[in-house]
Design a protein around this motif. Structure first.
Motif, short mmCIF file in Angstrom:
data_model
loop_
_atom_site.label_atom_id
_atom_site.label_comp_id
_atom_site.label_asym_id
_atom_site.label_seq_id
_atom_site.Cartn_x
_atom_site.Cartn_y
_atom_site.Cartn_z
N GLU A 109 27.83 30.56 25.45
CA GLU A 109 28.45 29.27 25.79
C GLU A 109 29.25 28.74 24.61
O GLU A 109 30.36 28.22 24.79
N THR A 110 28.70 28.84 23.42
CA THR A 110 29.40 28.38 22.22
C THR A 110 29.32 29.46 21.15
O THR A 110 28.46 30.34 21.18
N PHE A 111 30.23 29.37 20.19
CA PHE A 111 30.27 30.32 19.08
C PHE A 111 30.13 29.54 17.78
O PHE A 111 30.80 28.52 17.60
N PRO A 112 29.26 29.98 16.88
CA PRO A 112 29.02 29.19 15.66
C PRO A 112 30.25 29.10 14.78
O PRO A 112 31.03 30.06 14.68
N PRO A 113 30.48 27.99 14.12
CA PRO A 113 31.63 27.84 13.23
C PRO A 113 31.54 28.78 12.04
O PRO A 113 30.45 29.15 11.60
N ASN A 114 32.70 29.19 11.54
CA ASN A 114 32.75 29.97 10.31
C ASN A 114 34.01 29.59 9.55
O ASN A 114 34.95 29.04 10.13
N GLU A 115 34.04 29.84 8.28
CA GLU A 115 35.07 29.32 7.38
C GLU A 115 36.48 29.58 7.87
O GLU A 115 37.33 28.70 7.84
N ARG A 116 36.77 30.80 8.32
CA ARG A 116 38.15 31.14 8.71
C ARG A 116 38.39 31.06 10.21
O ARG A 116 39.49 31.38 10.66
N GLY A 117 37.40 30.68 10.97
CA GLY A 117 37.59 30.55 12.41
C GLY A 117 37.80 31.88 13.11
O GLY A 117 38.65 32.02 13.99
N TYR A 118 37.01 32.88 12.74
CA TYR A 118 37.14 34.22 13.30
C TYR A 118 36.20 34.42 14.50
O TYR A 118 35.12 33.86 14.58
N GLY A 119 36.64 35.30 15.41
CA GLY A 119 35.76 35.86 16.43
C GLY A 119 35.30 34.95 17.55
O GLY A 119 34.36 35.29 18.26
N ASN A 120 35.95 33.82 17.76
CA ASN A 120 35.47 32.85 18.75
C ASN A 120 35.54 33.42 20.17
O ASN A 120 36.63 33.71 20.68
#
Length: 394
Positions: A370-381
């Motif tokens: 349902e959601t994808f965890p945040p990461n510094e560069r905004g990868y893989g959403n």
């Protein structure tokens, strides 16, 4: 605040004349006016099909993706880490030469030579690591891609394994397949800080090809011609353009693009080699319509889905923000585990606002979260809620 208000989605108004805004077609705000000409190296593409983030980053508009099985070359997104080389390099394609190292008999080989070793065609998704970056709530650097940094492409070329075999086989201690791009390095900059050189696990050699054709035509300069490394199932950065060196290596490339860039890390942290690298893609899907006109009653909802490194098992669609799901129908033939598949579902949409979402599941049993965890560069959403669209039928 509930989760529906925490993620950024696009809101579209359908069902009455004049309600379609420019944002509905693009799914984002353009960085240039739509009437501005495209850079010369991509002048053969239609500017109306793209969100222009910069000269080196052009995003395909969401509505343009439609239900196409194969993405036409003139609609495929552009993401270049460095400016494209001169057109001179595609003047005589068969003479393009690459260096082969980390093999029993290292040396050089031309594209013409490679064409005598074998030919394979593979259909696979080409997708930027940052596709879906715009949907994160935290601030991220890089182009704010929504869904348009992806396309489904037919590649033709020589299997990498055939090239390695022709050179006597890989060194016994090799762990990585490393490709080096042929872009020009600006004067005064150490090559390792900017040169495109990526290392992927050796196992990727089994499906990798060195491609000289895209969608049945000579590989355009804008997409890496005359020769590009293509690794099905891997994010775009690993598919090195203008490849000048291919090596079986013991260590990963020391270049910045390998060591610290394209690493998945917590927000606020710097990249380092201990963090996961953007290698294999994950299962993902999104709605591509309706984004414009529709009427109350029966509506055709369509989109695209991909399994990452596994074939697709099913695709589901929700019209009420994920409270209920119904299985949709894949369109057209299955072109393999690395290709995307268009899908469609015909359903009733009453007057009011509906959140349209899709959720893909691959044959390995992985489903979109349902959601994808945040990461510094905004990868893989690949979170399905962030990729949903709110549609108002009036």
């Amino acid at each position: 605040m509930n989760i529906q208000t925490q993620v950024k989605r696009r809101h579209f108004l359908i069902g009455s004349a004049g309600t379609m805004a420019a944002a509905a077609v693009g799914g984002s705000v353009t960085a240039q006016n739509a009437t501005d000409p495209l850079p010369e190296y991509v002048a053969w593409k239609d500017p109306d099909d793209f969100i222009i983030h910069s000269k080196q980053t052009l995003e395909t508009k969401r509505a343009v993706q439609g239900t196409e099985l194969i993405t036409p070359s003139d609609e495929l997104y552009i993401r270049n880490n460095l400016p494209a080389p001169s057109e001179d390099i595609v003047a005589d394609r068969d003479t393009w030469e690459i260096e082969i190292n980390g093999v029993a008999n290292p040396g050089k080989m031309t594209v013409g030579d490679m064409k005598t070793l074998g030919v394979e065609t593979v259909v696979c998704v080409l997708q930027c690591s940052g596709n879906g970056r715009a949907f994160f709530d935290h601030e991220t650097s890089g182009s704010q891609w929504s869904v348009g940094a992806a396309g489904n492409v037919v590649w033709t070329g020589v299997p990498v394994r055939a090239v390695i075999e022709a050179m006597g086989g890989a060194d016994a201690d090799a762990v990585f397949l490393t490709g080096t791009g042929g872009e020009e390095i600006p004067d005064g900059l150490p090559p390792e800080t900017i040169q495109v050189e990526r290392s992927v696990p050796k196992a990727a050699m089994d499906q990798a090809i060195l491609a000289w054709e895209m969608n049945g035509e000579p590989l355009p300069l804008a997409h890496g011609g005359p020769l590009r490394l293509v690794i099905p199932g891997y994010y775009g950065v690993n598919n090195v353009k203008y490849i000048k060196r291919l090596a079986m290596t013991v260590e990963e490339s020391p270049n910045k693009i390998q060591q610290t860039s394209y690493r998945v890390r917590p927000v606020g942290e710097k990249g380092d080699p201990s963090q996961p690298s953007m290698y294999e893609m994950v299962v993902k899907s999104w709605i591509t319509g309706p984004l414009m006109d529709a009427a109350t009653g029966k509506v055709q909802i369509h989109g695209v889905a991909m399994g990452g490194v596994s074939g697709l098992d099913k695709i589901e669609v929700s019209t009420d923000g994920g409270q209920n799901w119904a299985e949709a129908q894949f369109l057209g033939p299955d072109l393999g585990p690395y290709a995307w598949r268009p899908f469609v579902m015909i359903t009733e949409l009453s007057e009011g606002t509906h959140m349209l979402a899709s959720r893909a599941t691959n044959e390995a049993g992985d489903s979109q979260p349902e959601t994808f965890p945040p990461n510094e560069r905004g990868y893989g959403n690949n979170g399905w809620r962030a990729h949903a669209v709110d549609v108002t039928v009036s």
